[in-house]
Design a protein around this motif. Structure first.
Motif, PDB file in Angstrom:
ATOM      1  N   THR A  19       0.839  -1.205   0.000  1.00 42.01           N
ATOM      2  CA  THR A  19       0.000   0.000   0.000  1.00 42.01           C
ATOM      3  C   THR A  19       0.867   1.245   0.000  1.00 42.01           C
ATOM      4  OG1 THR A  19      -1.785  -1.147   1.153  1.00 42.01           O
ATOM      5  CG2 THR A  19      -1.777   1.259   1.278  1.00 42.01           C
ATOM      6  N   PHE A  20       1.927   1.222   0.794  1.00 47.24           N
ATOM      7  CA  PHE A  20       2.828   2.373   0.857  1.00 47.24           C
ATOM      8  C   PHE A  20       3.486   2.624  -0.494  1.00 47.24           C
ATOM      9  CE2 PHE A  20       7.109   4.068   2.372  1.00 47.24           C
ATOM     10  CZ  PHE A  20       6.646   5.365   2.442  1.00 47.24           C
ATOM     11  N   LEU A  21       3.965   1.562  -1.135  1.00 46.48           N
ATOM     12  CA  LEU A  21       4.627   1.741  -2.427  1.00 46.48           C
ATOM     13  C   LEU A  21       3.648   2.227  -3.491  1.00 46.48           C
ATOM     14  CD1 LEU A  21       7.542   0.158  -3.934  1.00 46.48           C
ATOM     15  CD2 LEU A  21       5.480  -0.213  -5.282  1.00 46.48           C
ATOM     16  N   ARG A  22       2.450   1.687  -3.510  1.00 46.78           N
ATOM     17  CA  ARG A  22       1.454   2.126  -4.485  1.00 46.78           C
ATOM     18  C   ARG A  22       1.105   3.608  -4.276  1.00 46.78           C
ATOM     19  NH1 ARG A  22      -1.532  -1.147  -7.551  1.00 46.78           N
ATOM     20  NH2 ARG A  22      -3.309   0.274  -7.372  1.00 46.78           N
ATOM     21  N   THR A  23       1.066   4.028  -3.036  1.00 49.50           N
ATOM     22  CA  THR A  23       0.769   5.437  -2.752  1.00 49.50           C
ATOM     23  C   THR A  23       1.920   6.318  -3.194  1.00 49.50           C
ATOM     24  OG1 THR A  23      -0.565   4.733  -0.851  1.00 49.50           O
ATOM     25  CG2 THR A  23       0.033   7.051  -0.969  1.00 49.50           C
ATOM     26  N   LEU A  24       3.151   5.895  -2.908  1.00 55.13           N
ATOM     27  CA  LEU A  24       4.319   6.660  -3.352  1.00 55.13           C
ATOM     28  C   LEU A  24       4.369   6.763  -4.876  1.00 55.13           C
ATOM     29  CD1 LEU A  24       7.397   5.600  -1.181  1.00 55.13           C
ATOM     30  CD2 LEU A  24       6.387   7.867  -1.369  1.00 55.13           C
ATOM     31  N   ALA A  25       3.966   5.696  -5.553  1.00 53.47           N
ATOM     32  CA  ALA A  25       4.000   5.677  -7.015  1.00 53.47           C
ATOM     33  C   ALA A  25       2.857   6.464  -7.645  1.00 53.47           C
ATOM     34  CB  ALA A  25       3.964   4.230  -7.514  1.00 53.47           C
ATOM     35  N   GLY A  26       1.894   6.906  -6.819  1.00 47.43           N
ATOM     36  CA  GLY A  26       0.755   7.652  -7.343  1.00 47.43           C
ATOM     37  C   GLY A  26      -0.365   6.757  -7.840  1.00 47.43           C
ATOM     38  N   LEU A  27      -0.295   5.452  -7.552  1.00 45.71           N
ATOM     39  CA  LEU A  27      -1.336   4.520  -7.991  1.00 45.71           C
ATOM     40  C   LEU A  27      -2.512   4.494  -7.018  1.00 45.71           C
ATOM     41  CD1 LEU A  27       0.976   1.585  -9.123  1.00 45.71           C
ATOM     42  CD2 LEU A  27      -0.074   3.350 -10.549  1.00 45.71           C
ATOM     43  N   ASP A  28      -2.265   4.829  -5.760  1.00 42.25           N
ATOM     44  CA  ASP A  28      -3.320   4.973  -4.756  1.00 42.25           C
ATOM     45  C   ASP A  28      -3.354   6.429  -4.301  1.00 42.25           C
ATOM     46  OD1 ASP A  28      -3.979   2.337  -4.907  1.00 42.25           O
ATOM     47  OD2 ASP A  28      -3.236   1.781  -2.917  1.00 42.25           O
ATOM     48  N   PRO A  29      -4.540   6.956  -3.983  1.00 41.08           N
ATOM     49  CA  PRO A  29      -4.631   8.361  -3.590  1.00 41.08           C
ATOM     50  C   PRO A  29      -4.108   8.599  -2.176  1.00 41.08           C
ATOM     51  CG  PRO A  29      -6.774   7.306  -3.367  1.00 41.08           C
ATOM     52  CD  PRO A  29      -5.867   6.291  -4.007  1.00 41.08           C
ATOM     53  N   VAL A  30      -3.655   9.816  -1.935  1.00 38.58           N
ATOM     54  CA  VAL A  30      -3.315  10.250  -0.589  1.00 38.58           C
ATOM     55  C   VAL A  30      -4.583  10.816   0.036  1.00 38.58           C
ATOM     56  CG1 VAL A  30      -1.923  11.827   0.798  1.00 38.58           C
ATOM     57  CG2 VAL A  30      -0.943  10.785  -1.252  1.00 38.58           C
ATOM     58  N   THR A  31      -5.095  10.142   1.042  1.00 35.26           N
ATOM     59  CA  THR A  31      -6.341  10.580   1.674  1.00 35.26           C
ATOM     60  C   THR A  31      -6.108  11.248   3.022  1.00 35.26           C
ATOM     61  OG1 THR A  31      -6.627   8.355   2.596  1.00 35.26           O
ATOM     62  CG2 THR A  31      -7.738   8.839   0.512  1.00 35.26           C
ATOM     63  N   GLU A  32      -4.969  10.966   3.637  1.00 28.86           N
ATOM     64  CA  GLU A  32      -4.630  11.634   4.896  1.00 28.86           C
ATOM     65  C   GLU A  32      -3.120  11.689   5.041  1.00 28.86           C
ATOM     66  OE1 GLU A  32      -5.201  11.098   9.726  1.00 28.86           O
ATOM     67  OE2 GLU A  32      -6.535  10.033   8.339  1.00 28.86           O
ATOM     68  N   GLY A  33      -2.590  12.876   5.189  1.00 28.71           N
ATOM     69  CA  GLY A  33      -1.153  13.057   5.271  1.00 28.71           C
ATOM     70  C   GLY A  33      -0.628  13.742   4.025  1.00 28.71           C
ATOM     71  N   SER A  34       0.671  13.685   3.805  1.00 25.65           N
ATOM     72  CA  SER A  34       1.268  14.361   2.660  1.00 25.65           C
ATOM     73  C   SER A  34       2.475  13.601   2.139  1.00 25.65           C
ATOM     74  CB  SER A  34       1.689  15.793   3.036  1.00 25.65           C
ATOM     75  OG  SER A  34       2.709  15.772   4.014  1.00 25.65           O
ATOM     76  N   ILE A  35       2.699  13.734   0.844  1.00 26.82           N
ATOM     77  CA  ILE A  35       3.859  13.148   0.178  1.00 26.82           C
ATOM     78  C   ILE A  35       4.476  14.212  -0.719  1.00 26.82           C
ATOM     79  CG2 ILE A  35       4.651  11.491  -1.558  1.00 26.82           C
ATOM     80  CD1 ILE A  35       2.535   9.569  -0.620  1.00 26.82           C
ATOM     81  N   ALA A  36       5.785  14.368  -0.656  1.00 30.59           N
ATOM     82  CA  ALA A  36       6.524  15.187  -1.606  1.00 30.59           C
ATOM     83  C   ALA A  36       7.581  14.292  -2.234  1.00 30.59           C
ATOM     84  CB  ALA A  36       7.169  16.385  -0.912  1.00 30.59           C
ATOM     85  N   ARG A  37       7.590  14.220  -3.551  1.00 30.80           N
ATOM     86  CA  ARG A  37       8.541  13.346  -4.244  1.00 30.80           C
ATOM     87  C   ARG A  37       8.887  13.950  -5.587  1.00 30.80           C
ATOM     88  NH1 ARG A  37       5.585  10.991  -8.218  1.00 30.80           N
ATOM     89  NH2 ARG A  37       3.364  10.613  -7.892  1.00 30.80           N
ATOM     90  N   PRO A  38       9.993  13.504  -6.203  1.00 39.08           N
ATOM     91  CA  PRO A  38      10.332  14.009  -7.530  1.00 39.08           C
ATOM     92  C   PRO A  38       9.241  13.672  -8.544  1.00 39.08           C
ATOM     93  CG  PRO A  38      12.182  12.825  -6.562  1.00 39.08           C
ATOM     94  CD  PRO A  38      10.995  12.551  -5.698  1.00 39.08           C
ATOM     95  N   ARG A  39       9.121  14.488  -9.570  1.00 34.29           N
ATOM     96  CA  ARG A  39       8.155  14.206 -10.629  1.00 34.29           C
ATOM     97  C   ARG A  39       8.576  13.002 -11.462  1.00 34.29           C
ATOM     98  NH1 ARG A  39       4.341  17.413 -12.337  1.00 34.29           N
ATOM     99  NH2 ARG A  39       5.305  19.200 -11.327  1.00 34.29           N
ATOM    100  N   ASN A  40       9.886  12.835 -11.624  1.00 40.48           N
ATOM    101  CA  ASN A  40      10.400  11.781 -12.491  1.00 40.48           C
ATOM    102  C   ASN A  40      10.629  10.504 -11.670  1.00 40.48           C
ATOM    103  OD1 ASN A  40      11.351  10.437 -14.690  1.00 40.48           O
ATOM    104  ND2 ASN A  40      13.187  11.675 -14.951  1.00 40.48           N
ATOM    105  N   VAL A  41       9.628   9.627 -11.669  1.00 35.38           N
ATOM    106  CA  VAL A  41       9.628   8.418 -10.858  1.00 35.38           C
ATOM    107  C   VAL A  41       9.415   7.202 -11.754  1.00 35.38           C
ATOM    108  CG1 VAL A  41       8.341   7.163  -9.088  1.00 35.38           C
ATOM    109  CG2 VAL A  41       8.793   9.603  -8.794  1.00 35.38           C
TER     110      VAL A  41
END
Length: 253
Positions: free
Chosen positions: A64-86
Motif C-alpha cells: 500500500t505504501f509503495l502504491r501510494t508513493l507511485a501515485g497509484l493509490d490516492p493520498v487521503t490523509e497526510g502528505s507526500i513530496a517526491r520528484p516528478r520523475n519516478v
C-alpha cells in the motif's frame, strides 16, 4: 532543482524541505472502507541518491505504501513530496507480448531516437543482443532486465523496486542483485526496494526500514563497505537485528 510532485491533504507538508530530501512522507494514513488502518501516520524521508530497503511481514503495509508513493493509490490523509520523475519495477515484468523488447522499453515515449535510447538502456542491463526479441522468448531474468531498462530509460530521480526478484531462481536473483547495485552506483538516483529478503536488503541498501502495522518499527543504517558479502564483519549482527525486528528469533529456529 528537481521538479517536485506534491500530494497534500493535511497542512504543514514539506514544501520548503525538498531541496535536500528526495522523498518526504508525513503523517500518511490509509484505510480501506471501514477496516483497520493499513498505514498509520507514517513518516519517512529519503535522501537523494540513497538506497533504502523496505521490509515487513505480510500485511504490514508495504505494498500500500509503495502504491501510494507511485501515485497509484490516492493520498487521503497526510502528505507526500517526491520528484516528478519516478519509475517503478514490479515483481511481474509487465512486458506487452505483442511489442518487441525495445518497444516495451520506450513504451509511451516519443522522439525519433526512441530505438537508440532503448538500445542504450538494454545494453546497460546486458540485453543488447535481445533488442528485437519478442517478450515471450525471454527468460525470467531477461524479462526483469528489460523491465529494469524500461525504468532506467526514463532517467528517474526516484526508482521504486517492488520485490523485483521474488519470482527468479536463486542464481538469477544473485546476478540481478549485482546488476542493480552496479546500476545504482552509476546512476545514483534515490531507490526504495521493497523486499522480504533480509540478506538482499543488507547486500544492496544503505538503510533498512521495517514496517509493522503501518508504521516504522526499525530504521537502521547499514554501514557496510561495498561490494558486500555474507562473510563481511558486521553482516551477521545486522542480520540478527533485522530478523528480530521482523519477529524472527534465530536462536529459536
Amino acid at each position: 532543482m528537481s521538479h517536485i510532485v506534491q500530494e497534500t491533504v493535511t497542512r504543514g507538508a514539506a514544501e520548503s524541505r525538498t531541496r535536500d530530501v528526495a522523498v518526504i512522507v508525513e503523517g500518511l494514513s490509509r484505510r480501506f472502507g471501514t477496516g483497520p488502518l493499513v498505514l498509520d501516520g507514517l513518516n519517512l524521508a529519503i535522501a537523494p541518491g540513497s538506497f533504502v530497503a523496505l521490509l515487513g511481514r505480510s500485511g504490514s503495509g508495504k505494498s500500500t505504501f509503495l502504491r501510494t508513493l507511485a501515485g497509484l493509490d490516492p493520498v487521503t490523509e497526510g502528505s507526500i513530496a517526491r520528484p516528478r520523475n519516478v519509475s517503478v519495477v514490479f515483481q511481474e515484468h509487465r512486458l506487452l507480448p505483442w511489442k518487441r523488447v525495445w518497444e516495451n522499453v520506450v513504451l509511451g515515449q516519443d522522439g525519433a531516437d526512441r530505438r537508440d535510447r532503448a538500445v542504450t538502456a538494454l545494453e546497460e542491463v546486458g540485453l543488447g543482443h535481445r533488442v528485437d526479441a519478442w517478450p515471450l522468448t525471454l527468460s525470467g531474468g531477461e524479462a526483469q532486465r528489460a523491465a529494469l531498462a524500461r525504468a532506467l530509460v526514463r532517467e528517474p530521480e526516484f526508482l521504486m523496486l517492488d520485490e523485483p526478484f521474488a519470482a527468479l531462481d536463486a542464481l538469477t536473483r544473485l546476478k540481478m542483485q549485482g546488476l542493480v547495485s552496479r546500476l545504482w552506483e552509476r546512476h545514483r538516483c534515490a531507490v526504495l526496494l521493497v523486499t522480504h529478503d533480509v540478506d538482499e536488503a543488507l547486500l544492496l541498501a544503505d538503510r533498512a526500514v521495517v514496517l509493522e502495522r503501518g508504521n516504522i518499527r526499525t530504521d537502521m543504517t547499514i554501514p557496510l563497505a561495498r561490494p558486500r558479502r555474507h562473510t563481511d564483519p558486521g553482516f551477521e549482527p545486522l542480520r540478527a537485528t533485522l530478523l528480530d525486528a521482523l519477529g524472527v528469533h534465530w536462536e529459536k529456529l
